[in-house]
Design a protein around this motif. Structure first.
Motif, PDB file in Angstrom:
ATOM      1  N   HIS A  82       0.841  -1.206   0.000  1.00  0.00           N
ATOM      2  CA  HIS A  82       0.000   0.000   0.000  1.00  0.00           C
ATOM      3  C   HIS A  82       0.875   1.256   0.000  1.00  0.00           C
ATOM      4  N   TYR A  85       2.879   1.879  -3.307  1.00  0.00           N
ATOM      5  CA  TYR A  85       2.100   2.502  -4.387  1.00  0.00           C
ATOM      6  C   TYR A  85       1.886   3.987  -4.135  1.00  0.00           C
ATOM      7  N   THR A  90       3.277   2.726  -8.612  1.00  0.00           N
ATOM      8  CA  THR A  90       3.488   1.395  -9.184  1.00  0.00           C
ATOM      9  C   THR A  90       2.962   0.341  -8.234  1.00  0.00           C
ATOM     10  N   PRO A  91       2.030  -0.522  -8.671  1.00  0.00           N
ATOM     11  CA  PRO A  91       1.539  -1.565  -7.774  1.00  0.00           C
ATOM     12  C   PRO A  91       2.578  -2.668  -7.590  1.00  0.00           C
ATOM     13  N   VAL A 117      -6.382   2.039  -3.448  1.00  0.00           N
ATOM     14  CA  VAL A 117      -5.003   1.741  -3.832  1.00  0.00           C
ATOM     15  C   VAL A 117      -4.930   0.312  -4.367  1.00  0.00           C
ATOM     16  N   ARG A 178      -5.964  -1.845 -11.611  1.00  0.00           N
ATOM     17  CA  ARG A 178      -5.380  -0.601 -12.122  1.00  0.00           C
ATOM     18  C   ARG A 178      -6.382   0.235 -12.920  1.00  0.00           C
TER      19      ARG A 178
END
Length: 596
Positions: A82, A85, A90-91, A117, A178
Motif C-alpha cells: 500500500h 504505491y 506502481t503496484p 489503492v 489498475r
C-alpha cells in the motif's frame, strides 16, 4: 551506522540452480507471469500453502523481478505494498498464507480498499482435492470459499483451478486493480496446482495486451455546462480529494483555481494535492473540514468536487446542501452494500463519472483564458512559528514539528504519515510528494508497514522519508520496521508518543460530559503507561537506530540531527518523542461535536 549499502534488491541472493534441469512446475509458469507483469517486489510472510510459488520465485527467477520482501506479519506485507504505491504509483504484490494469513492481512486489505489503492494480493489454499491433503494441517488451512473472507472489500477475487487459468487470473486481476477506481484484488492459488509438474513450459501471455483502459474523456455536453457554470460563478470553491500525484496534474489544478479565482480546500486524508501556501488555499488541511472551509462552502455559489472524500458529509456539516455542485468522481463504480466507505450520497447538479485529471484538463481548455481577477487571498494560514516550550514543560506536537523543520533545513522531505493530533498549519505542502496521506480505513497499526513501503519507493529520489506515527499505531505495527532494517531502507520514524490511545480519551470525555459523569476518568483503559513502552529499545532490538525517550526540545534537536545523519547514510532510525496529549482545534471540534 548501516552495515553496508547493498540495497533491497541485492539482499537474499539465492544459490544458482544447477544447469541442465528442464523440469517445469505449475508455480514456475505463475512466477513467469509475475515477472512479465513487471511486478518489482512481492512482500510476504512465508507459508506452506504457497511453498511451490516461493520456490519458483527463488530458484526459477533467482529472487529478482519480483524480489521478495520478508515481513514479520501478513498485515505488514499488505501495508508495505500500500505504502509503496502511494509513493511510486506502481503496484506491487503481497503474498498471504492460506486462510489464516488472509485473516491476518484483512485489515490492511480494507485500508487499501478505502484508500482506492491497487495491491495484488496473492493467496493460496491447501489442496482443493481433499484426497491430496496432509493430515490435520492441510485441512485447517483449506477453505471452501477463501475469497469470501474479503470479497466485500476487494475489486475482484478468483481461485483458478489450472495453470492457464492462474495466468489469466493474474492478468485479469492486474487489469481490474489498475482501472479507476483502483483497489486491491485477490488471486488464490491451489497448492496442488502450484506443485504439479508440467510436461512443458506453457507460453507466457503477452502482458501488454491486457493493459487497463486509459482514463475516459468527459462528456462534451456536460463539459460545456460545467464550463458555463464555473465561468459565471462569483464565489466558486474547489474541493480536491483523490487526484493524480504528478507534477503536471498538480500544475493544472493550480492553473484551474487561478483561472476561476476559486477558493481551494484540501485535507490530510488524501495527501498533498495543492500548494497550501497558495493565496487561494482555504485554511489549513485537516482530517475533518476546518471552520474556514465550512464558511467558504456556505458562501459559495458553485462547488467543484474533484473526488473529495465524503462530499455529502462535508456539505451537510457546512449547511451548504443547496449550493450548486459539479461532482467529478468514478467512485460509485465499486460501491457495495457491505461497507459504508462510500459515505453519504451527495447532491450534484452536474456529475462526471470520470477521473478528475482529464476533467481538469478539459475544463482548462474550455474556459476562457485571462479573464480572471487577481487571486484573492483566502484564509490560508502562514506556516506556524512555534516557540520552544517553557523549560520543564511537556513537549507538544507543534514543538515536534518545529524541531523537525529546523533539523531538515532545506532538504526535500516526504511526510509519509502524520498523527491524528497534527495541525495542517504546521507544515506547508509545496509539491505532490510532500505528504502521502492517511491509510484510508483508519486501521491502527498500518503506519510502520506503509512507511517501509513508501520509503522503499523513495530511494534515490533525493527526498528524506519521514513517518510521524502515533504511539498506538507504532506499537501495533512495530515489527514491520524490521523489514526496513533488513533491506537497508533509509527511513526516519518519529513516534509522537503521548502514552495514550488519546482519540478514545476524547470520545470518553464526550460521553462523560453528556452523562454528567467525571471527565477525570477518561484515561482509564486508554493510558499506555506503567510501564511506558520503551520504543527506542524495541527499535534497537529490530536492527534500527533507536533514540529516546526524548522529553525536551533541546534533546529532540540533537536526536533528530543524529537520526537524519543515520538515514542519509542509508539506515533506518526511530526517535521516541514524548509529547503532551492534544489535538488540533478542528480535530477536537469534530470529535466532540454534539457534546455541549
Amino acid at each position: 551506522m548501516p552495515r553496508d549499502d547493498i540495497g533491497a534488491e541485492g539482499m537474499d541472493r539465492p544459490v544458482p540452480i544447477e544447469p541442465g534441469s528442464n523440469r517445469i512446475w505449475g508455480s514456475d509458469a505463475i512466477a513467469e507471469v509475475l515477472r512479465a507483469m513487471e511486478i518489482p517486489f512481492i512482500a510476504l510472510n512465508p507459508g506452506a500453502s504457497y511453498r511451490g510459488l516461493h520456490d519458483s520465485l527463488v530458484n526459477r527467477l533467482g529472487n529478482a523481478a519480483p524480489h521478495m520482501l520478508l515481513c514479520l506479519h501478513e498485515e505488514h506485507a499488505v501495508a508495505l505494498a500500500h505504502g509503496y504505491y502511494k509513493a511510486s504509483g506502481t503496484p506491487i504484490a503481497a503474498a498471504l498464507h492460506s486462510n489464516v494469513g488472509l485473516m491476518h492481512g484483512s485489515m490492511a486489505i480494507f485500508n487499501a480498499w478505502c484508500d482506492r489503492v491497487p495491491v495484488l494480493v496473492i493467496g493460496a489454499t491447501g489442496p482443493v482435492d481433499a484426497a491430496r491433503r496432509r493430515p490435520w494441517i492441510d485441512w485447517i488451512h483449506t477453505a471452501q470459499d477463501q475469497g469470501a473472507l474479503i470479497r466485500h472489500f476487494v475489486k475482484w477475487d478468483g481461485q483458478p483451478a489450472s495453470v492457464p487459468a492462474a495466468q489469466e487470473a493474474l492478468l485479469r486481476a492486474s487489469q481490474i486493480m489498475r482501472t479507476a477506481p483502483q483497489g486491491p484484488v485477490y488471486v488464490n492459488l491451489d497448492a496442488a496446482m502450484q506443485e504439479a509438474e508440467l510436461p512443458e513450459a506453457p507460453p507466457t501471455p503477452a502482458v501488454s495486451r491486457y493493459a487497463p483502459p486509459p482514463p475516459a474523456a468527459p462528456n462534451a455536453e456536460l463539459l460545456a455546462e460545467a464550463a458555463a457554470m464555473l465561468s459565471g460563478a462569483k464565489r466558486p470553491v474547489i474541493l480536491i480529494g483523490r487526484v493524480g500525484r504528478s507534477t503536471e496534474s498538480w500544475a493544472e489544478r493550480v492553473a484551474l483555481a487561478e483561472r476561476l479565482n476559486a477558493g481551494v480546500a484540501t485535507d490530510l486524508k488524501t495527501g498533498a494535492v495543492f500548494p497550501t501556501e497558495h493565496p487561494l488555499h482555504i485554511g489549513a488541511p485537516g482530517t475533518f473540514p476546518s471552520g474556514p472551509v465550512l464558511d467558504a462552502l456556505r458562501e459559495a455559489d458553485v462547488v467543484l468536487s474533484l473526488d473529495w472524500v465524503d462530499l455529502g458529509g462535508t456539505l451537510r456539516a457546512a449547511g451548504a446542501e443547496s449550493v450548486r455542485v459539479i461532482r467529478v468522481s468514478p467512485d460509485q463504480r465499486i460501491h457495495n452494500g457491505w461497507s459504508f466507505d462510500h459515505q453519504g450520497l451527495p447532491p450534484s447538479d452536474l456529475y462526471f463519472d470520470n477521473e478528475p485529471d482529464p476533467v481538469v484538463q478539459a475544463l482548462l481548455a474550455a474556459l476562457p483564458a485571462g479573464n480572471a481577477a487577481p487571486a484573492k487571498p483566502q484564509a490560508a494560514p502562514e506556516p506556524t512559528t512555534v516557540e520552544p516550550s517553557e523549560p520543564g514543560a511537556p513537549m507538544t506536537i507543534p514543538d515536534l514539528s518545529a524541531a523537525l523543520r529546523g533539523a531538515v533545513g532545506e532538504r526535500p522531505v516526504t511526510l509519509i504519515r502524520l498523527p491524528l493530533g497534527w495541525d495542517g498549519a504546521l507544515w506547508p505542502f509545496r509539491e505532490p510528494m510532500d505528504y502521502l496521506g492517511q491509510d484510508g480505513g483508519g486501521g491502527i497499526g498500518s503506519g510502520p508497514g506503509m512507511a517501509v513501503g513508501a520509503a522503499l519507493a523513495l530511494r534515490g529520489s533525493g527526498r528524506l522519508p519521514v513517518a510521524i506515527l502515533g504511539d498506538g499505531d507504532c506499537m501495533m505495527g512495530l515489527s514491520g520496521l524490521w523489514t526496513a532494517a533488513h533491506y537497508r531502507v533509509p527511513l526516519l520514524v518519529i513516534v509522537s508518543n503521548n502514552r495514550s490511545f488519546f482519540n478514545d480519551e476524547v470520545h470518553q470525555e464526550r460521553v462523560a460530559r453528556e452523562r454528567g459523569r467525571p471527565v477525570e476518568n477518561k484515561w482509564v483503559g486508554q493510558a499506555i503507561r506503567d510501564p511506558d513502552p520503551d520504543f527506542a529499545t524495541l527499535a534497537r532490538g529490530l536492527g534500527l537506530m533507536g533514540i529516546g525517550p526524548v522529553e525536551s526540545r533541546d534533546a529532540l534537536d540533537a536526536a533528530l540531527a543524529e537520526a537524519i545523519a543515520h538515514v542519509e547514510a542509508g539506515g533506518t532510525a526511530l526517535v521516541d518523542a514524548r509529547v503532551a496529549p492534544g489535538y488540533a482545534p478542528a480535530m477536537t471540534r469534530a470529535l466532540t461535536r454534539g457534546s455541549d
